[in-house]
Design a protein around this motif. Structure first.
Motif, short mmCIF file in Angstrom:
data_model
loop_
_atom_site.label_atom_id
_atom_site.label_comp_id
_atom_site.label_asym_id
_atom_site.label_seq_id
_atom_site.Cartn_x
_atom_site.Cartn_y
_atom_site.Cartn_z
N SER A 88 64.56 36.92 5.16
CA SER A 88 65.34 38.18 5.67
C SER A 88 66.73 37.68 6.05
O SER A 88 67.76 38.28 5.90
CB SER A 88 64.79 38.86 6.72
OG SER A 88 63.47 39.51 6.47
N VAL A 108 71.44 48.54 2.45
CA VAL A 108 70.96 48.07 1.22
C VAL A 108 70.04 46.89 1.66
O VAL A 108 68.81 46.71 1.31
CB VAL A 108 71.68 47.86 -0.13
CG1 VAL A 108 70.75 47.16 -0.85
CG2 VAL A 108 71.89 49.33 -0.84
N ALA A 109 70.70 46.09 2.39
CA ALA A 109 70.13 44.67 2.69
C ALA A 109 69.00 44.98 3.63
O ALA A 109 67.65 44.17 3.62
CB ALA A 109 71.18 43.94 3.53
N LEU A 159 68.80 36.83 3.13
CA LEU A 159 69.17 38.11 2.25
C LEU A 159 70.33 38.71 3.08
O LEU A 159 71.22 39.37 2.68
CB LEU A 159 67.90 39.41 2.39
CG LEU A 159 66.92 38.67 1.13
CD1 LEU A 159 65.88 39.90 1.51
CD2 LEU A 159 67.43 39.04 -0.13
N HIS A 160 70.42 38.66 4.52
CA HIS A 160 71.27 39.47 5.15
C HIS A 160 72.48 38.44 5.21
O HIS A 160 73.62 39.10 5.04
CB HIS A 160 71.08 39.55 6.60
CG HIS A 160 71.27 40.94 7.37
ND1 HIS A 160 70.91 41.93 7.09
CD2 HIS A 160 72.28 41.00 8.20
CE1 HIS A 160 71.48 43.09 7.76
NE2 HIS A 160 72.33 42.10 8.44
N LEU A 211 61.40 45.65 2.58
CA LEU A 211 60.56 45.57 1.46
C LEU A 211 59.78 44.22 1.51
O LEU A 211 58.65 43.98 1.01
CB LEU A 211 61.19 45.74 -0.01
CG LEU A 211 61.30 47.24 -0.09
CD1 LEU A 211 62.67 47.30 -1.42
CD2 LEU A 211 60.40 47.91 -0.47
N VAL A 212 60.44 43.13 1.80
CA VAL A 212 59.82 41.98 1.78
C VAL A 212 58.88 41.71 2.99
O VAL A 212 57.80 41.11 2.67
CB VAL A 212 60.87 40.82 2.22
CG1 VAL A 212 60.53 39.49 2.62
CG2 VAL A 212 62.03 40.59 1.09
N LEU A 221 65.93 46.02 1.82
CA LEU A 221 65.36 44.84 0.98
C LEU A 221 64.44 43.99 1.86
O LEU A 221 63.41 43.50 1.71
CB LEU A 221 66.50 44.23 0.46
CG LEU A 221 67.02 44.80 -0.92
CD1 LEU A 221 68.33 43.92 -1.44
CD2 LEU A 221 66.19 44.94 -2.04
N GLU A 222 65.04 43.84 3.17
CA GLU A 222 64.39 43.18 4.11
C GLU A 222 62.94 43.88 4.35
O GLU A 222 62.08 43.07 4.68
CB GLU A 222 65.28 42.97 5.19
CG GLU A 222 66.43 42.09 4.94
CD GLU A 222 67.61 42.09 5.69
OE1 GLU A 222 67.65 42.84 6.70
OE2 GLU A 222 68.91 41.60 5.39
#
Length: 148
Positions: A14, A57-58, A17-18, A64-65, A61-62
């Protein structure tokens, strides 16, 4: 101990991704923020909105992970809604209507800790983009300003 290991690994994913989203957001904000504009308020609003969207969006996605991780480790029953459970934990909303299985009860607080950290990071990025864009807009009003 497995919960801490999994939580740490997912947190690192995460954070990665961030970090990527931050680089993208700042890159966009720099290029857009440095443009000379006749409508500085509208320009500032556009830069801030675009930055916020990239960061949101980030965050999605986090989440979702985290949800995928819950499914992989069996942290809660799939029919409870893994994505919902991940959002509730990540945002620290904490409804409590979905709970993890006993063996994974620390995964929620680990998710929340990650979410709090990354929301703070996003707030700092937004503030810095706002500050830098305002600085540039002020400098653009000054006599002798040359477009860079």
């Amino acid at each position: 101990m497995l919960q801490f290991l999994v939580g740490t690994l997912v947190s690192l994913v995460s954070i990665g991704l961030h970090a990527l989203a931050t680089v993208v957001a700042i890159g966009f904000a720099r290029s857009a923020g440095l443009r000379h504009t006749a409508r500085p308020r509208s320009h500032l609003i556009g830069v801030m909105m675009a930055t916020a969207v990239v960061l949101m969006v980030a965050h999605m996605l986090e989440v979702l992970v985290w949800a995928a991780t819950y499914g992989i480790v069996g942290a809660t029953a799939v029919e409870n809604g893994l994505l919902y459970f991940a959002f509730v934990n990540y945002t620290t909303l904490g409804y409590g209507d979905v709970t993890p299985v006993r063996e994974w009860r620390l995964i929620g607080p680990l998710t929340a800790m990650n979410g709090v950290l990354l929301f703070g990071w996003s707030a700092a990025v937004l503030f810095e983009v706002l500050r830098k864009t305002l600085d540039h807009l002020e400098a653009a009003k000054a006599p002798g300003f040359t477009k860079s």
